[in-house]
Write a protein that holds these residues in place. Sequence first.
Motif, short mmCIF file in Angstrom:
data_model
loop_
_atom_site.label_atom_id
_atom_site.label_comp_id
_atom_site.label_asym_id
_atom_site.label_seq_id
_atom_site.Cartn_x
_atom_site.Cartn_y
_atom_site.Cartn_z
N THR A 1 0.81 -1.22 0.00
CA THR A 1 0.00 0.00 0.00
C THR A 1 0.84 1.27 0.00
O THR A 1 0.28 2.37 -0.03
CB THR A 1 -0.91 0.01 1.24
N GLN A 2 2.14 1.16 0.07
CA GLN A 2 2.99 2.36 0.09
C GLN A 2 2.72 3.20 -1.16
O GLN A 2 2.64 2.68 -2.27
CB GLN A 2 4.47 1.96 0.15
N THR A 3 2.58 4.49 -0.96
CA THR A 3 2.21 5.37 -2.08
C THR A 3 3.26 5.36 -3.18
O THR A 3 2.92 5.37 -4.37
CB THR A 3 1.96 6.79 -1.56
N THR A 4 4.53 5.32 -2.83
CA THR A 4 5.57 5.26 -3.86
C THR A 4 5.40 4.01 -4.72
O THR A 4 5.53 4.06 -5.95
CB THR A 4 6.97 5.28 -3.22
N GLY A 5 5.08 2.89 -4.09
CA GLY A 5 4.84 1.67 -4.84
C GLY A 5 3.65 1.80 -5.78
O GLY A 5 3.68 1.31 -6.92
N MET A 6 2.58 2.45 -5.30
CA MET A 6 1.42 2.67 -6.16
C MET A 6 1.81 3.45 -7.40
O MET A 6 1.43 3.10 -8.53
CB MET A 6 0.34 3.42 -5.38
N TRP A 7 2.59 4.52 -7.22
CA TRP A 7 3.00 5.34 -8.36
C TRP A 7 3.89 4.54 -9.32
O TRP A 7 3.71 4.61 -10.54
CB TRP A 7 3.73 6.59 -7.88
N VAL A 8 4.84 3.81 -8.79
CA VAL A 8 5.74 3.04 -9.66
C VAL A 8 4.96 2.00 -10.45
O VAL A 8 5.17 1.81 -11.65
CB VAL A 8 6.89 2.40 -8.85
N ARG A 9 4.03 1.31 -9.79
CA ARG A 9 3.22 0.32 -10.52
C ARG A 9 2.38 0.99 -11.60
O ARG A 9 2.21 0.44 -12.70
CB ARG A 9 2.32 -0.45 -9.54
N ALA A 10 1.83 2.18 -11.31
CA ALA A 10 1.05 2.89 -12.32
C ALA A 10 1.92 3.27 -13.52
O ALA A 10 1.50 3.16 -14.68
CB ALA A 10 0.43 4.14 -11.70
N ILE A 11 3.14 3.70 -13.24
CA ILE A 11 4.06 4.09 -14.32
C ILE A 11 4.47 2.88 -15.13
O ILE A 11 4.55 2.92 -16.36
CB ILE A 11 5.27 4.82 -13.71
N LEU A 12 4.72 1.75 -14.45
CA LEU A 12 5.09 0.51 -15.16
C LEU A 12 3.93 0.03 -16.03
O LEU A 12 4.15 -0.48 -17.14
CB LEU A 12 5.48 -0.57 -14.16
N ALA A 13 2.72 0.18 -15.56
CA ALA A 13 1.56 -0.24 -16.35
C ALA A 13 1.47 0.58 -17.63
O ALA A 13 1.18 0.05 -18.71
CB ALA A 13 0.28 -0.09 -15.53
N GLU A 14 1.73 1.88 -17.50
CA GLU A 14 1.67 2.76 -18.67
C GLU A 14 2.84 2.52 -19.61
O GLU A 14 2.68 2.44 -20.84
CB GLU A 14 1.65 4.22 -18.23
N ALA A 15 4.04 2.38 -19.04
CA ALA A 15 5.25 2.29 -19.87
C ALA A 15 5.44 0.92 -20.49
O ALA A 15 5.98 0.81 -21.61
CB ALA A 15 6.47 2.66 -19.02
N ALA A 16 5.04 -0.14 -19.78
CA ALA A 16 5.36 -1.49 -20.25
C ALA A 16 4.17 -2.44 -20.23
O ALA A 16 4.35 -3.64 -20.48
CB ALA A 16 6.49 -2.06 -19.39
N PRO B 1 15.93 3.54 -17.66
CA PRO B 1 17.08 4.27 -18.19
C PRO B 1 16.78 5.77 -18.17
O PRO B 1 15.69 6.19 -18.56
CB PRO B 1 17.22 3.74 -19.62
N ASP B 2 17.72 6.56 -17.69
CA ASP B 2 17.55 8.02 -17.60
C ASP B 2 16.20 8.36 -16.96
O ASP B 2 15.32 8.97 -17.58
CB ASP B 2 17.65 8.66 -18.97
N PRO B 3 16.03 7.99 -15.68
CA PRO B 3 14.72 8.16 -15.05
C PRO B 3 14.27 9.61 -14.92
O PRO B 3 13.07 9.89 -14.97
CB PRO B 3 14.91 7.53 -13.67
N ASP B 4 15.22 10.54 -14.77
CA ASP B 4 14.82 11.94 -14.63
C ASP B 4 14.20 12.47 -15.92
O ASP B 4 13.17 13.16 -15.89
CB ASP B 4 16.02 12.80 -14.23
N ALA B 5 14.81 12.12 -17.04
CA ALA B 5 14.24 12.55 -18.33
C ALA B 5 12.90 11.88 -18.57
O ALA B 5 11.95 12.51 -19.06
CB ALA B 5 15.21 12.23 -19.46
N ALA B 6 12.79 10.59 -18.21
CA ALA B 6 11.53 9.88 -18.38
C ALA B 6 10.43 10.49 -17.52
O ALA B 6 9.28 10.63 -17.96
CB ALA B 6 11.72 8.40 -18.04
N ALA B 7 10.78 10.86 -16.29
CA ALA B 7 9.80 11.44 -15.38
C ALA B 7 9.32 12.80 -15.88
O ALA B 7 8.12 13.09 -15.84
CB ALA B 7 10.39 11.57 -13.98
N ARG B 8 10.25 13.61 -16.34
CA ARG B 8 9.85 14.94 -16.82
C ARG B 8 8.99 14.82 -18.08
O ARG B 8 8.00 15.56 -18.25
CB ARG B 8 11.08 15.81 -17.07
N ALA B 9 9.34 13.91 -18.96
CA ALA B 9 8.53 13.70 -20.17
C ALA B 9 7.13 13.21 -19.79
O ALA B 9 6.13 13.65 -20.39
CB ALA B 9 9.21 12.70 -21.10
N TRP B 10 7.04 12.31 -18.82
CA TRP B 10 5.75 11.82 -18.34
C TRP B 10 4.92 12.96 -17.76
O TRP B 10 3.73 13.09 -18.05
CB TRP B 10 6.00 10.74 -17.30
#
Length: 290
Positions: free
Chosen positions: A113-128, A192-201
């Motif tokens: 239930t950790q919020t960071t985990g929720m966000w990462v799973r959401a991003i993984l669902a979108e990206a992959a 790869p290059d998470p900062d650029a990926a985050a800003r683009a997202w």
Amino acid sequence: MAEAPFTLAIGRGPMGDALRQAGALPDGTPVTLPEIEPIHRAFAPMAMQQRFDVAEMAIVTALQAIAFGKPIILLPITLAARFQHRCIIRLACRPELTPGTLAGRRIGVRAYTQTTGMWVRAILAEAAGLQAADSQWLTQDPAHVAEFADPPFVTHVAPGLKLPAMLRDGLIDAAILGNDLPEDADFAPVFPDPDAAARAWFDRTGVVPINHALVASRAFAEARPGTLAALLTALRAARPRRDPDLLPDSAATMAHSLAHVLAASEAQGLLPRRMTVEEIFAPARALGLH
């Protein structure tokens, strides 16, 4: 005229520290700020027992508490947020682990239930296209809201184990960490290059990855809405101004991101029922808190 003191559990940072230094709201109302470090130790006592009048709380915990009928209300201000792409890591010697190769892998996170985990799973669902049930989740802590039960693809491990050590020992393939993200050459981000990926997202979605917001016990809110209004004013005045702005501080500016949180939480099985942004902010709005 100043009102009686009230308790506020809030973490370290510009907004909380401004109140610690002042010891009171601008109208003179005293604020008692218990020292709780790390602040996530305040989440369960607030969600389950309303231990404080007002408290910082992870957004997933707050939504779960509301969904399970706990007497708290969400206040319209963000206390903590960050880009999340860098928060999932692998061993640097395993470059084959990418967002697209995590299906079937073991991923460690402090709590499902950790919020960071929720966000990462959401991003993984979108990206992959990776859904929560596609991986094996190893966790150390239960949910802050006792009524929530982890889904069957989550396994609880001994709480004494540290995620970086588990990663080094091969017990997990990747780990999600937040403020405790290790600065160690043994580890590398899965993106790869998470900062650029985050800003683009962020540029594409306009979604702020909210981590922590503010809640109040329903009894306190209904008895002292004026104190809450003064508290929100004080916190907003101390809010750091950054580019990009990741600290929306009104119901209107938080709505888009909260809709994303609700959709992701529902998809990951984090909520017992469907909820809307309007429902979440209705109690605060009824008290004139926008």
